[in-house]
Enzyme design. Structure first.
Site, mmCIF file in Angstrom:
data_model
loop_
_atom_site.group_PDB
_atom_site.id
_atom_site.type_symbol
_atom_site.label_atom_id
_atom_site.label_comp_id
_atom_site.label_asym_id
_atom_site.label_seq_id
_atom_site.Cartn_x
_atom_site.Cartn_y
_atom_site.Cartn_z
ATOM 1 N N PHE A 29 -1.300 -8.275 4.712
ATOM 2 C CA PHE A 29 0.052 -7.721 4.649
ATOM 3 C C PHE A 29 0.142 -6.343 3.995
ATOM 4 C CE2 PHE A 29 0.307 -12.427 3.801
ATOM 5 C CZ PHE A 29 0.368 -12.763 5.138
ATOM 6 N N CYS A 30 -0.868 -5.511 4.189
ATOM 7 C CA CYS A 30 -0.846 -4.156 3.594
ATOM 8 C C CYS A 30 -0.556 -4.212 2.100
ATOM 9 C CB CYS A 30 0.164 -3.247 4.290
ATOM 10 S SG CYS A 30 -0.248 -2.893 5.987
ATOM 11 N N ALA A 31 -1.007 -5.304 1.476
ATOM 12 C CA ALA A 31 -0.912 -5.427 0.016
ATOM 13 C C ALA A 31 -2.189 -6.146 -0.401
ATOM 14 C CB ALA A 31 0.328 -6.209 -0.377
ATOM 15 N N HIS A 37 0.826 -1.221 0.000
ATOM 16 C CA HIS A 37 0.000 0.000 0.000
ATOM 17 C C HIS A 37 0.859 1.270 0.000
ATOM 18 C CE1 HIS A 37 -3.582 -2.359 1.955
ATOM 19 N NE2 HIS A 37 -3.320 -2.719 0.712
#
Ligand SMILES: Cc1ncc(COP(=O)(O)O)c(C=O)c1O
Length: 411
Positions: free
Chosen positions: A360-362, A114
């Site tokens: 995982f912020c993705a 992100h």
């Protein structure tokens, strides 16, 4: 604090707590001895930076500027680059986003963290996750060719890519992407948050225009990151943080302000001296280390971990490019039929093993890879989030084996 393992150089020992197994380096790596020692040595002298005439302050100013030089050298900065201390990679990429000339188009891939998706302006181009590294290079070339055909060729374009995926550890073809970007007159920024802890990253060798790293992922806590790269956009941009240190002149009228150029333009306020010094200490220790040997050790552990996971009947690894793609010590996986948050909690509570769970912020990438894993295995009982184990300096075969044994029990 005891050191948990003994890599070749004592400076690269990592601190930790005996009995607790940390397999979550990709989120935040443990503190290297070099960082702890550098901070401890400086603490009695701790004073202001760039703001005092006293001996303590002068020493701190020197330490801060030396840290800038060391970190810049470690990352292959050019003599005319700016090396701006930030809080982390997110901060560094946001700084670059705010420094883009008007009309810049940013091109990135949906496989990014992100931090390398969200700061970019509206109108950015997000290319689909490619099937393999060669497809990434082809897709970028096609996108840039179209962009140059359809829009004013004088308008700037920035390509924003990661060096290593925080979800799969897979390496992206950075040098090739940089060649393509430059062929179309674009600039390129490398998100090196996950690559730099595992492999040398050199802005000049890779020929990227900017790169960003986080100290806390590079064994250097205390809250510093860095943006390294070309000076012109940074010197022309509004200061990232308006305030003391960022100005060369402030007059009586509200508009009567001259902003300084150089890194100080974007480092308004009192800087994070200890963060910068800790990061520089690790950079110096890694420069002195045998990185080929460190990488070989990590790859052996990674192979052991992946082979062990593959042998567990209900465990499915996530991947973007395929099983044999080169990667750093990061593996995401799911346990079929088991909620990932519950598995992570049990690993912590029952086995003293720390891993990460979630997306995982993705989110776009992780969701896509979970779908791909379900299709590949034909299983309908995969959970909607994943687990991630990640290793580095201080990781051992015994720790990997403990995780595999614990997973066999939990699964
Ligand atoms: C590839 C990648 N880029 C950027 C970031 C953001 O790093 P930070 O949280 O230190 O800003 C991360 C963090 O996990 C990451 O893995």
């Amino acid at each position: 604090m005891p050191a948990l393992a003994s890599p070749p150089s004592a400076a690269l020992d990592v601190l930790g707590v005996p009995g607790e197994i940390n397999l979550d380096y990709a989120a935040t790596a443990p503190c290297a001895r070099a960082a702890a020692d550098a901070v401890t040595e400086l603490l009695p002298w701790y004073a202001s930076v760039h703001r005092g005439a006293g001996a303590l302050s002068r020493r701190c100013t020197l330490a801060y500027e030396r840290a800038r030089q060391t970190v810049g050298d470690f990352l292959g900065a050019r003599a005319d680059d700016h090396v701006v201390f930030t809080r982390n990679t997110t901060d560094a990429l946001n700084l670059l986003a705010r420094s883009l000339p008007a009309g810049t188009t940013v091109v990135t891939f949906a496989g990014e963290h992100h931090a390398n998706l969200l700061p970019w302006p509206r109108g950015s181009v997000r290319l689909p996750v490619p099937a393999d590294p060669a497809a990434a290079v082809r897709a970028l070339a096609a996108a840039l060719s179209e962009l140059r055909r359809d829009s004013n060729p004088a308008l700037p374009v920035l390509v924003a890519v990661t060096g290593a995926s925080n979800v799969t550890g897979e390496l992206w073809p950075v040098a090739e992407l940089a060649r393509v970007a430059h062929r179309y007159g674009a600039r390129i920024v490398l998100d090196a948050a996950q690559l730099a802890p595992h492999a040398p990253v050199d802005r000049q060798a890779l020929d990227v225009d900017y790169l960003a790293v986080s100290g806390h992922k590079l064994y250097a806590p205390f809250g510093a990151g860095v943006l390294v790269g070309r000076a012109d956009w940074l010197d022309a941009a509004p200061p990232y943080l308006a305030g003391g240190g960022a100005t060369s002149h402030v007059g009586p009228a509200t508009h009567d302000v001259a902003w300084t150029t150089g890194p100080a333009r974007h480092e308004g306020g009192t800087p994070n001296l200890l963060g910068a010094v800790a990061l520089a200490a690790v950079c110096a220790a890694l420069t002195d280390a045998d990185r080929v040997a460190l990488a070989a050790h990590e790859q052996a552990l990674l192979a052991r971990l992946r082979a062990g996971l593959a042998a567990l009947p209900h465990v499915v690894e996530l991947r973007t490019f395929g099983p044999d793609a080169p990667r750093v010590g990061i593996v995401s996986f799911v346990v079929a039929g088991q909620d990932s948050a519950t598995v992570a909690a049990r690993l912590a509570a029952e086995h003293h093993i720390g891993v990460r769970d979630g997306l995982f912020c993705a989110h776009p990438l992780a969701r896509r890879l979970l779908d791909e894993a379900a299709t590949r295995t034909g299983r309908r009982d995969l959970p909607s989030t994943a687990l991630r184990a990640s290793i580095g300096l201080g990781s051992t075969a015994a720790q990997v084996d403990r995780l595999l044994a614990a997973l066999a029990e939990v699964a």
